[in-house]
Write a protein that holds these residues in place. Structure first.
Motif, PDB file in Angstrom:
ATOM      1  N   ASN A   5       0.785  -1.201  -0.001  1.00  0.00           N
ATOM      2  CA  ASN A   5       0.148  -0.125  -0.171  1.00  0.00           C
ATOM      3  C   ASN A   5       1.152   1.376   0.022  1.00  0.00           C
ATOM      4  OD1 ASN A   5      -2.474  -1.236  -0.018  1.00  0.00           O
ATOM      5  ND2 ASN A   5      -2.466  -1.639   1.986  1.00  0.00           N
ATOM      6  N   ARG A   6       2.093   1.114  -0.320  1.00  0.00           N
ATOM      7  CA  ARG A   6       2.861   2.373  -0.459  1.00  0.00           C
ATOM      8  C   ARG A   6       2.860   2.965  -1.737  1.00  0.00           C
ATOM      9  NH1 ARG A   6       5.923   4.572   3.859  1.00  0.00           N
ATOM     10  NH2 ARG A   6       6.091   2.911   5.268  1.00  0.00           N
ATOM     11  N   ARG A   7       2.422   4.504  -1.969  1.00  0.00           N
ATOM     12  CA  ARG A   7       2.268   4.872  -3.336  1.00  0.00           C
ATOM     13  C   ARG A   7       3.655   5.299  -3.838  1.00  0.00           C
ATOM     14  NH1 ARG A   7      -2.642   6.483  -4.582  1.00  0.00           N
ATOM     15  NH2 ARG A   7      -1.815   8.434  -5.407  1.00  0.00           N
ATOM     16  N   ILE A   8       4.226   4.507  -5.026  1.00  0.00           N
ATOM     17  CA  ILE A   8       5.547   4.873  -5.459  1.00  0.00           C
ATOM     18  C   ILE A   8       5.197   5.282  -6.880  1.00  0.00           C
ATOM     19  CG2 ILE A   8       7.497   3.640  -6.131  1.00  0.00           C
ATOM     20  CD1 ILE A   8       6.997   3.145  -3.217  1.00  0.00           C
ATOM     21  N   LEU A   9       5.747   6.314  -7.111  1.00  0.00           N
ATOM     22  CA  LEU A   9       5.984   6.917  -8.376  1.00  0.00           C
ATOM     23  C   LEU A   9       7.029   6.742  -9.059  1.00  0.00           C
ATOM     24  CD1 LEU A   9       5.066   9.128 -10.535  1.00  0.00           C
ATOM     25  CD2 LEU A   9       6.242  11.189  -9.293  1.00  0.00           C
ATOM     26  N   ILE A  10       7.002   6.111 -10.278  1.00  0.00           N
ATOM     27  CA  ILE A  10       8.173   5.779 -11.350  1.00  0.00           C
ATOM     28  C   ILE A  10       8.457   6.946 -12.055  1.00  0.00           C
ATOM     29  CG2 ILE A  10       8.954   4.215 -13.016  1.00  0.00           C
ATOM     30  CD1 ILE A  10       7.051   1.853 -11.659  1.00  0.00           C
ATOM     31  N   ALA A  28       5.209  -6.572  -5.142  1.00  0.00           N
ATOM     32  CA  ALA A  28       5.636  -6.497  -3.744  1.00  0.00           C
ATOM     33  C   ALA A  28       4.572  -5.678  -2.987  1.00  0.00           C
ATOM     34  CB  ALA A  28       6.979  -5.675  -3.651  1.00  0.00           C
ATOM     35  N   GLY A  29       3.310  -5.423  -3.441  1.00  0.00           N
ATOM     36  CA  GLY A  29       2.389  -4.969  -2.778  1.00  0.00           C
ATOM     37  C   GLY A  29       2.292  -3.459  -3.031  1.00  0.00           C
ATOM     38  N   ALA A  30       3.042  -2.716  -3.812  1.00  0.00           N
ATOM     39  CA  ALA A  30       3.095  -1.492  -3.838  1.00  0.00           C
ATOM     40  C   ALA A  30       2.062  -0.711  -4.562  1.00  0.00           C
ATOM     41  CB  ALA A  30       4.385  -0.729  -4.537  1.00  0.00           C
ATOM     42  N   ILE A  31       1.319   0.301  -4.690  1.00  0.00           N
ATOM     43  CA  ILE A  31       0.378   1.217  -5.567  1.00  0.00           C
ATOM     44  C   ILE A  31       1.394   2.035  -6.280  1.00  0.00           C
ATOM     45  CG2 ILE A  31      -1.410   2.834  -5.564  1.00  0.00           C
ATOM     46  CD1 ILE A  31      -1.959   1.966  -2.786  1.00  0.00           C
ATOM     47  N   VAL A  32       1.524   1.481  -7.775  1.00  0.00           N
ATOM     48  CA  VAL A  32       2.259   2.389  -8.569  1.00  0.00           C
ATOM     49  C   VAL A  32       1.398   3.555  -9.165  1.00  0.00           C
ATOM     50  CG1 VAL A  32       3.626   2.272 -10.696  1.00  0.00           C
ATOM     51  CG2 VAL A  32       3.703   0.387  -9.027  1.00  0.00           C
TER      52      VAL A  32
END
Length: 119
Positions: A5-10, A28-32
């Motif tokens: 649930n971590r919001r990761i910006l690419i 890995a469970g992230a929110i992209v």
């Protein structure tokens, strides 16, 4: 899982690499959020996004250094790591505390570096 649930910006201009990163992060469970492929679009996205937990930032976006993006992230206290083909000294001289995952990178190494900046 630390990225759940971590919001990761690419921020990456190589489409296939951005897609691979997105899949790895989602596994890995992230929110992209993103990916963004230019300095301009990345700056706009960062200014508009309500919450960004961390950013994976390519140093060179379409022939333009991404340092304005890094400066905005630093000013907003958003943790980030570089994913770059550039030598460490290019990044370290300007951003001494920021991790640079050299391309081609090992996905697990990149995920661990991301987890570390989130803690």
């Amino acid at each position: 899982m630390p990225l759940t649930n971590r919001r990761i910006l690419i921020v990456e201009d190589e489409y296939m690499l951005a897609q691979d990163l997105q899949l790895e992060l989602e596994d890995a469970g992230a929110i992209v959020i993103g990916p963004e492929a230019s300095v301009r679009s990345a700056l706009s996205h960062i200014r508009q996004e309500e919450r960004i937990d961390a950013v994976i930032l390519d140093v060179n976006l379409g022939g333009q250094f991404a340092f304005p993006v890094a400066d905005l992230l630093h000013a907003r206290q958003i943790p980030f790591i570089f994913a770059s083909g550039y030598e460490d000294d290019v990044v370290k001289s300007r951003y001494p505390g920021v991790v640079n995952c050299a391309k081609p990178f090992v996905s697990r190494q990149l995920l661990l570096s991301l987890e570390n900046v989130l803690h």
